[in-house]
Design an enzyme around this catalytic site. Structure first.
Site, PDB file in Angstrom:
ATOM      1  N   TYR A  53       0.852  -1.198   0.000  1.00  0.00           N
ATOM      2  CA  TYR A  53       0.000   0.000   0.000  1.00  0.00           C
ATOM      3  C   TYR A  53       0.883   1.241   0.000  1.00  0.00           C
ATOM      4  CZ  TYR A  53      -4.083  -2.956   1.045  1.00  0.00           C
ATOM      5  OH  TYR A  53      -5.079  -3.913   1.000  1.00  0.00           O
ATOM      6  N   SER A 207     -13.492  -3.871   0.180  1.00  0.00           N
ATOM      7  CA  SER A 207     -14.394  -3.051  -0.658  1.00  0.00           C
ATOM      8  C   SER A 207     -15.861  -3.380  -0.364  1.00  0.00           C
ATOM      9  CB  SER A 207     -14.082  -3.231  -2.146  1.00  0.00           C
ATOM     10  OG  SER A 207     -12.859  -2.619  -2.475  1.00  0.00           O
ATOM     11  N   ALA A 210     -18.112  -1.643  -2.499  1.00  0.00           N
ATOM     12  CA  ALA A 210     -17.674  -1.740  -3.904  1.00  0.00           C
ATOM     13  C   ALA A 210     -16.846  -0.514  -4.304  1.00  0.00           C
ATOM     14  CB  ALA A 210     -18.867  -1.942  -4.831  1.00  0.00           C
ATOM     15  N   GLY A 211     -16.027  -0.066  -3.362  1.00  0.00           N
ATOM     16  CA  GLY A 211     -15.141   1.065  -3.644  1.00  0.00           C
ATOM     17  C   GLY A 211     -15.896   2.356  -3.926  1.00  0.00           C
ATOM     18  N   VAL A 214     -21.393   1.665  -5.014  1.00  0.00           N
ATOM     19  CA  VAL A 214     -22.763   1.601  -4.470  1.00  0.00           C
ATOM     20  C   VAL A 214     -23.450   2.964  -4.602  1.00  0.00           C
ATOM     21  CG1 VAL A 214     -24.021   1.409  -2.265  1.00  0.00           C
ATOM     22  CG2 VAL A 214     -22.323  -0.317  -2.888  1.00  0.00           C
ATOM     23  N   PHE A 215     -22.665   4.033  -4.421  1.00  0.00           N
ATOM     24  CA  PHE A 215     -23.256   5.382  -4.463  1.00  0.00           C
ATOM     25  C   PHE A 215     -23.236   5.980  -5.859  1.00  0.00           C
ATOM     26  CE2 PHE A 215     -20.711   4.739  -0.641  1.00  0.00           C
ATOM     27  CZ  PHE A 215     -21.705   4.689   0.308  1.00  0.00           C
TER      28      PHE A 215
HETATM   29  N1  LIG Z   1      -6.993  -7.946   0.287  1.00  0.00           N
HETATM   30  C1  LIG Z   1      -7.157  -7.272  -0.837  1.00  0.00           C
HETATM   31  O1  LIG Z   1      -6.828  -7.740  -1.948  1.00  0.00           O
HETATM   32  C2  LIG Z   1      -7.764  -5.907  -0.781  1.00  0.00           C
HETATM   33  C3  LIG Z   1      -8.116  -5.245  -1.964  1.00  0.00           C
HETATM   34  C4  LIG Z   1      -8.684  -3.982  -1.882  1.00  0.00           C
HETATM   35  C5  LIG Z   1      -8.914  -3.405  -0.632  1.00  0.00           C
HETATM   36  N2  LIG Z   1      -8.542  -4.075   0.507  1.00  0.00           N
HETATM   37  C6  LIG Z   1      -8.762  -3.480   1.850  1.00  0.00           C
HETATM   38  O2  LIG Z   1     -10.105  -3.069   1.939  1.00  0.00           O
HETATM   39  C7  LIG Z   1     -10.147  -1.713   2.365  1.00  0.00           C
HETATM   40  C8  LIG Z   1     -11.420  -1.080   1.902  1.00  0.00           C
HETATM   41  O3  LIG Z   1     -11.513  -1.088   0.468  1.00  0.00           O
HETATM   42  P1  LIG Z   1     -12.226   0.118  -0.261  1.00  0.00           P
HETATM   43  O4  LIG Z   1     -11.533   1.372   0.077  1.00  0.00           O
HETATM   44  O5  LIG Z   1     -12.390  -0.232  -1.679  1.00  0.00           O
HETATM   45  O6  LIG Z   1     -13.646   0.082   0.528  1.00  0.00           O
HETATM   46  P2  LIG Z   1     -15.056   0.711   0.278  1.00  0.00           P
HETATM   47  O7  LIG Z   1     -15.543   1.143   1.628  1.00  0.00           O
HETATM   48  O8  LIG Z   1     -15.891  -0.217  -0.518  1.00  0.00           O
HETATM   49  O9  LIG Z   1     -14.829   1.984  -0.643  1.00  0.00           O
HETATM   50  C9  LIG Z   1     -14.256   3.145  -0.128  1.00  0.00           C
HETATM   51  C10 LIG Z   1     -14.608   4.275  -1.072  1.00  0.00           C
HETATM   52  O10 LIG Z   1     -15.996   4.532  -0.947  1.00  0.00           O
HETATM   53  C11 LIG Z   1     -16.184   5.848  -0.497  1.00  0.00           C
HETATM   54  N3  LIG Z   1     -17.157   5.819   0.587  1.00  0.00           N
HETATM   55  C12 LIG Z   1     -17.123   5.041   1.673  1.00  0.00           C
HETATM   56  N4  LIG Z   1     -18.187   5.267   2.460  1.00  0.00           N
HETATM   57  C13 LIG Z   1     -18.905   6.214   1.826  1.00  0.00           C
HETATM   58  C14 LIG Z   1     -20.109   6.858   2.120  1.00  0.00           C
HETATM   59  N5  LIG Z   1     -20.781   6.564   3.236  1.00  0.00           N
HETATM   60  N6  LIG Z   1     -20.582   7.756   1.242  1.00  0.00           N
HETATM   61  C15 LIG Z   1     -19.899   8.062   0.134  1.00  0.00           C
HETATM   62  N7  LIG Z   1     -18.714   7.476  -0.214  1.00  0.00           N
HETATM   63  C16 LIG Z   1     -18.228   6.553   0.631  1.00  0.00           C
HETATM   64  C17 LIG Z   1     -14.873   6.333   0.042  1.00  0.00           C
HETATM   65  O11 LIG Z   1     -14.843   7.706  -0.193  1.00  0.00           O
HETATM   66  P3  LIG Z   1     -13.751   8.685   0.427  1.00  0.00           P
HETATM   67  O12 LIG Z   1     -12.476   8.320  -0.273  1.00  0.00           O
HETATM   68  O13 LIG Z   1     -14.270  10.022   0.039  1.00  0.00           O
HETATM   69  O14 LIG Z   1     -13.700   8.477   1.869  1.00  0.00           O
HETATM   70  C18 LIG Z   1     -13.878   5.535  -0.735  1.00  0.00           C
HETATM   71  O15 LIG Z   1     -13.503   6.188  -1.949  1.00  0.00           O
HETATM   72  C19 LIG Z   1      -8.840  -1.125   1.813  1.00  0.00           C
HETATM   73  O16 LIG Z   1      -8.425   0.050   2.472  1.00  0.00           O
HETATM   74  C20 LIG Z   1      -7.883  -2.260   2.086  1.00  0.00           C
HETATM   75  O17 LIG Z   1      -7.480  -2.215   3.437  1.00  0.00           O
HETATM   76  C21 LIG Z   1      -7.992  -5.303   0.449  1.00  0.00           C
END
Ligand SMILES: NC(=O)c1ccc[n+]([C@@H]2O[C@H](COP(=O)([O-])OP(=O)(O)OC[C@H]3O[C@@H](n4cnc5c(N)ncnc54)[C@H](OP(=O)(O)O)[C@@H]3O)[C@@H](O)[C@H]2O)c1
Length: 297
Positions: A53, A207, A210-211, A214-215
């Site tokens: 990361y 995710s 879904a990153g 969803v929104f």
């Molecule tokens: N093991 C693996 O292969 C792998 C792969 C990918 C991720 N991960 C882990 O999973 C974690 C989460 O993944 P992710 O970041 O994709 O998760 P996510 O929660 O699905 O997506 C986060 C994104 O959604 C936005 N968001 C979240 N809550 C929101 C809300 N209530 N309203 C509007 N936008 C919202 C965030 O915006 P903002 O940026 O504006 O806050 C951010 O850009 C990563 O940090 C990592 O630790 C692991």
């Protein structure tokens, strides 16, 4: 905040904070310290890192927070991962390395950045089609004996990858960190979630929103799912659709943990708040059908 026993000797919060989007956040160590404090106040004690990361920068920043705060290390649980090697001046193509030497040296580098003697959970980031499981198992045994890693697991594994590796390891594989959300049903369809149930391990959903799709997604599935989330939101009186999407995951009997990817504390608290909702089977399947694009038979 609900806590969950992932293995004998490892209890964590059901919600984790993840650092994949560190570069996007662009925050200072002071701001990270406030974010960690805010997460702790919500009851979140699990923090998800990986050696890759942002080139190790979030691990280093987290390490600085730990160094500033004696006693904090014992209050939190840290995940890190390795396996993936990115191209660089000396590396021509991206590849996976699950050799003993690589796993040990990458973990030791993570420990130096994190300024800690141990991580709670080391995951292999991706299944390696070129794995020598004896090598990988030897790395796990070495790191466990040295007290550098308390527990081991995998990420993005299918059941056959998990079982193959488990057959060689002295240490149990206590979790599989997988992509799962109202817009990602592959791991339900292909038996990965069922395998976790068979093995009685708790998967960690990455995710979970879904990153952000969803929104903001404009594809058919995102539009369909958003409409269904809105219907269920109104039925259960939830304030936002993300709480419903997270409740959908968290109410699955496998006992998912979820990793929040947001740095806005208002967003970070959503999975925590989602834990209070319980969907009926009918509501769960309404969202499932919107997700898969068809009714169940
Ligand atoms: N093991 C693996 O292969 C792998 C792969 C990918 C991720 N991960 C882990 O999973 C974690 C989460 O993944 P992710 O970041 O994709 O998760 P996510 O929660 O699905 O997506 C986060 C994104 O959604 C936005 N968001 C979240 N809550 C929101 C809300 N209530 N309203 C509007 N936008 C919202 C965030 O915006 P903002 O940026 O504006 O806050 C951010 O850009 C990563 O940090 C990592 O630790 C692991």
């Amino acid at each position: 905040m609900q806590r969950i026993t992932m293995a004998d000797g490892l209890e964590t919060s059901r919600v984790a904070l993840g650092f994949w989007r560190w570069a996007q956040w662009g925050i200072s160590v002071d701001e990270l310290e406030r974010l960690v404090d805010g997460a702790l106040e919500l009851g979140i004690t699990l923090f998800d890192h990986a050696n890759i990361y942002d080139h190790g920068n979030p691990e280093a920043a987290f390490g600085e927070v730990l160094a500033r705060r004696p006693g904090l290390r014992e209050s939190v649980q840290i995940i890190t991962k390795s396996t993936i090697v990115y191209p660089s001046a000396s590396v021509r193509v991206k590849y996976y390395d699950t050799s003993r030497a690589h796993i040990v040296s990458e973990l030791e580098a993570s420990l130096r950045r994190l300024r800690t003697d141990y991580v709670d959970l080391l995951l292999l980031h991706r299944p390696d089609p070129h794995m020598n499981p004896e090598e990988t198992a030897a790395a796990f045994s070495q790191l466990h004996e040295q007290g550098k890693v308390r527990f081991f697991g995998v990420s993005n594994y299918k059941a056959h990858h998990y079982e193959m590796l488990a057959g060689y390891c002295d240490q149990p594989l206590i979790t599989n960190e997988i992509e799962a959300s109202v817009l990602q049903h592959e791991n339900f369809d292909d038996g990965t979630v069922a395998h976790c149930q068979q093995r009685r391990i708790h998967p960690i959903a990455w995710s979970p929103l879904a990153g952000g799709r969803v929104f903001t997604g404009t594809d058919d599935a995102a539009v369909r799912v958003r409409a269904e989330l809105e219907t269920v939101r109104a039925e259960i009186g939830a304030p936002t659709i993300d709480e419903v999407a997270l409740a959908w995951l968290l109410s699955h009997p496998v006992g998912f943990l979820t990793i929040t990817g947001a740095e806005d504390l208002g967003f970070v608290r959503r999975p925590v708040d989602a834990l209070r909702h319980r969907l009926t089977d009918e509501q769960w399947f309404a969202i499932w059908s919107a997700c898969t694009g068809h009714k169940v038979l």
